[in-house]
Design a protein around this motif. Structure first.
Motif, PDB file in Angstrom:
ATOM      1  N   ARG A  27       0.785  -1.092  -0.166  1.00  0.00           N
ATOM      2  CA  ARG A  27      -0.142  -0.134  -0.111  1.00  0.00           C
ATOM      3  C   ARG A  27       0.924   1.337  -0.014  1.00  0.00           C
ATOM      4  O   ARG A  27       0.447   2.115  -0.670  1.00  0.00           O
ATOM      5  CB  ARG A  27      -0.850  -0.017   1.198  1.00  0.00           C
ATOM      6  N   THR A  28       2.141   1.252   0.730  1.00  0.00           N
ATOM      7  CA  THR A  28       2.912   2.312   0.768  1.00  0.00           C
ATOM      8  C   THR A  28       3.212   2.702  -0.803  1.00  0.00           C
ATOM      9  O   THR A  28       3.510   3.975  -1.138  1.00  0.00           O
ATOM     10  CB  THR A  28       3.823   2.082   1.651  1.00  0.00           C
ATOM     11  N   ARG A  29       3.901   1.416  -1.155  1.00  0.00           N
ATOM     12  CA  ARG A  29       4.494   1.694  -2.756  1.00  0.00           C
ATOM     13  C   ARG A  29       3.440   2.242  -3.645  1.00  0.00           C
ATOM     14  O   ARG A  29       3.759   3.173  -4.473  1.00  0.00           O
ATOM     15  CB  ARG A  29       4.847   0.249  -3.125  1.00  0.00           C
ATOM     16  N   GLU A  30       2.139   1.836  -3.366  1.00  0.00           N
ATOM     17  CA  GLU A  30       1.169   2.277  -4.238  1.00  0.00           C
ATOM     18  C   GLU A  30       0.795   3.905  -3.770  1.00  0.00           C
ATOM     19  O   GLU A  30       0.578   4.584  -5.052  1.00  0.00           O
ATOM     20  CB  GLU A  30      -0.148   1.390  -4.181  1.00  0.00           C
ATOM     21  N   ALA A  31       0.780   4.281  -2.978  1.00  0.00           N
ATOM     22  CA  ALA A  31       0.836   5.368  -2.307  1.00  0.00           C
ATOM     23  C   ALA A  31       1.876   6.442  -2.987  1.00  0.00           C
ATOM     24  O   ALA A  31       1.759   7.664  -3.523  1.00  0.00           O
ATOM     25  CB  ALA A  31       0.842   5.912  -0.880  1.00  0.00           C
ATOM     26  N   VAL A  32       3.021   5.926  -2.944  1.00  0.00           N
ATOM     27  CA  VAL A  32       4.275   6.621  -3.549  1.00  0.00           C
ATOM     28  C   VAL A  32       4.131   6.705  -5.273  1.00  0.00           C
ATOM     29  O   VAL A  32       4.205   7.742  -5.698  1.00  0.00           O
ATOM     30  CB  VAL A  32       5.536   6.040  -3.136  1.00  0.00           C
ATOM     31  N   LEU A  33       3.709   5.811  -5.483  1.00  0.00           N
ATOM     32  CA  LEU A  33       3.272   5.996  -7.184  1.00  0.00           C
ATOM     33  C   LEU A  33       2.305   6.806  -7.485  1.00  0.00           C
ATOM     34  O   LEU A  33       2.502   7.569  -8.569  1.00  0.00           O
ATOM     35  CB  LEU A  33       2.903   4.354  -7.775  1.00  0.00           C
ATOM     36  N   ASP A  34       1.274   6.610  -6.775  1.00  0.00           N
ATOM     37  CA  ASP A  34      -0.025   7.820  -6.805  1.00  0.00           C
ATOM     38  C   ASP A  34       0.476   9.243  -6.873  1.00  0.00           C
ATOM     39  O   ASP A  34       0.339  10.029  -7.893  1.00  0.00           O
ATOM     40  CB  ASP A  34      -1.072   7.543  -5.856  1.00  0.00           C
TER      41      ASP A  34
END
Lengths: 228, 228
Positions: A27-34
């Motif tokens: 989820r953190t990785r996705e938040a960074v990508l967003d």
């Protein structure tokens, strides 16, 4: 939906990833990508620093580097488009009850309106002038997801020119609506845009290239003699 | 003229301003502005450093700062468009022997093809996504030099929408031809582009907005049933 209403139209001050409460790495990785997509799209590659992207995602800049090694690599990952066109897009392109121009434009605009792909595409369009990888990516995107699905349908002369003209109008709408974000084209609904522009896409793809089939004169239009 | 042949299509390694032989301050200032336009257009605002611009102009970076105070100020000066449209442009716009679409497109493309304005406009288009001043400048340019001269001629409904649609196609051609620089639209002559696209501009400016007057179907085109 109005562009101004879109949740990603500005880089948010807060983030869904709250400090203090640890999220899973995915989820953190996705938040960074967003956050990266929003920042690259709004600020361009150079100004979208790792520090700003980390702040927008509510994480430490060191964590961003840990996930993605470098800003270069983060950009490449963030603007990687889905490998396959969405169900929506395929549905749009194969809906034979409508003309080819409407289908192409509908599928194209729906992709831009989807939050994930829209942010990615805006980031690419903003960066394409100065980053060869972004230029390459948006060119491939247009080819693979918009042009190739219809190219087989155009068994006509001047296919390359038809595709280039179509691209120019598609890129132009995206630029005015999602980058410049001004005027009636930024505010219009997708359906209204399709109504206004599909005949043109249809003309470029399937019309008479000598332009003889575009009787543009509205009976209400009386050309004035400017010189006299 | 092919875009690839244009002298400003890449930032040159050498410069007309040779070291050792001093030029007058006016010529040096112009050389810096030329180099700045090419660098901003090719590299974007962030990557076009004062050092690179100075190297492209063959002068010392300190001299650039002496002339223009800051990179910000240099950008503003370099991308300032001429206050009045060129004679060529006015001639194109007032040539009543041709339809409105042809006149608009001809004047627009000739401006982009002129070395000075072309470099400036490319720099603005590349930077408009991330720099509000560049966005403002290209918007004003389109309004003052392309749209306003013809707006008086369109005494029709939906004038704002017509102008926005025209803008989307004009920006799209410029983006594909001068920024992406690929495909048939980058290689075509101005006359060929006018032939291909003027009917569309004419339709947007003066046509039936319901799209009923664009019979895009070429008799040679047989729509296949994609689903079956």
């Amino acid at each position: 939906m109005k562009v101004a209403d879109r949740p990603h139209s500005s880089v948010p001050a807060h983030s869904p990833a709250k400090r203090g409460r640890r999220q899973g790495p995915t989820r953190t990785r996705e938040a960074v990508l967003d956050a990266a997509r929003r920042c690259f799209g709004k600020l361009g590659y150079e100004k979208a620093t790792l520090r700003r992207i980390a702040a927008a995602a509510g994480v430490d800049p060191a964590l961003v580097l840990q996930f993605f090694t470098s800003k270069e690599q983060l950009f490449r990952t963030a603007v990687r488009l889905p490998q396959a066109p969405s169900t929506l897009q395929v549905a749009g392109l194969t809906d034979t009850s409508r003309d080819l121009g409407s289908r192409v434009l509908h599928a194209y605009l729906h992709l831009w309106e989807s939050p994930d792909a829209g942010d990615t595409l805006t980031a690419l369009l903003v960066s394409a002038g100065t980053r060869p990888d972004a230029l390459q990516a948006i060119r491939h995107h247009l080819r693979d997801y918009t042009i190739q699905p219809v190219a087989a349908e155009i068994g006509l002369d001047a296919q390359q020119t038809r595709i280039a003209l179509t691209t120019s109008q598609l890129v132009g709408i995206a630029y005015v609506r999602y980058v410049m974000r001004t005027g009636p084209l930024a505010e219009a609904s997708v359906d209204h845009l399709v109504e206004l522009i599909a005949p043109i896409i249809n003309h470029y793809l399937t019309g008479d290239m000598s332009g003889q089939d575009v009787p543009a004169m509205n009976p209400a239009y009386n050309e004035k003699s400017v010189g006299s």
